[in-house]
Design a protein around this motif. Structure first.
Motif: not given
Length: 120
Positions: A101-120, A62-71
């Motif tokens: 759109i690229f930043g939002i998609v990548m942030a969402t995808t990365g966060t979703t995958l990380a949350v899935k790892d967290l719930l395992r 999330l933070l890399v996409m925010m600081t490198s792309v979105l912000f």
């Protein structure tokens, strides 16, 4: 990430909630917001202390996409709009739209995958 988070938090809060020229830069509401975000961060860090890799993945995606792309893209749009004599133009607007759109998609995808790892 921990060393840059306070600077990024300050920049994001000021970008979202800009102080007016006549008021204080840090009104009580903004101070409370920073304290709540800090308390939530500490609580999550304590609760997930045994899952450091997952937390790093979650924060990084999330933070890399925010600081490198979105912000930077949003800031560039805002600075470009300050020049009232020249409109942005269709192709520049398309470029900005694609990058955001690229930043939002990548942030969402990365966060979703990380949350899935967290719930395992």
């Amino acid at each position: 990430v921990q060393l840059t988070a306070p600077m990024l938090l300050n920049a994001i809060i000021i970008a979202l909630w800009a102080p007016s020229a006549l008021s204080r830069q840090w009104p009580v509401g903004r101070i409370i917001l920073v304290l709540v975000v800090g308390a939530v961060t500490v609580g999550v860090a304590l609760g997930l202390a045994n899952r450091v890799a997952v937390v790093a993945s979650l924060a990084g995606s999330l933070l890399v996409m925010m600081t490198s792309v979105l912000f930077p893209a949003v800031l560039h749009i805002k600075l470009s709009c300050l020049d009232k004599n020249q409109p942005i133009g269709f192709w520049n607007a398309m470029n900005y739209t694609f990058v955001i759109i690229f930043g939002i998609v990548m942030a969402t995808t990365g966060t979703t995958l990380a949350v899935k790892d967290l719930l395992r």
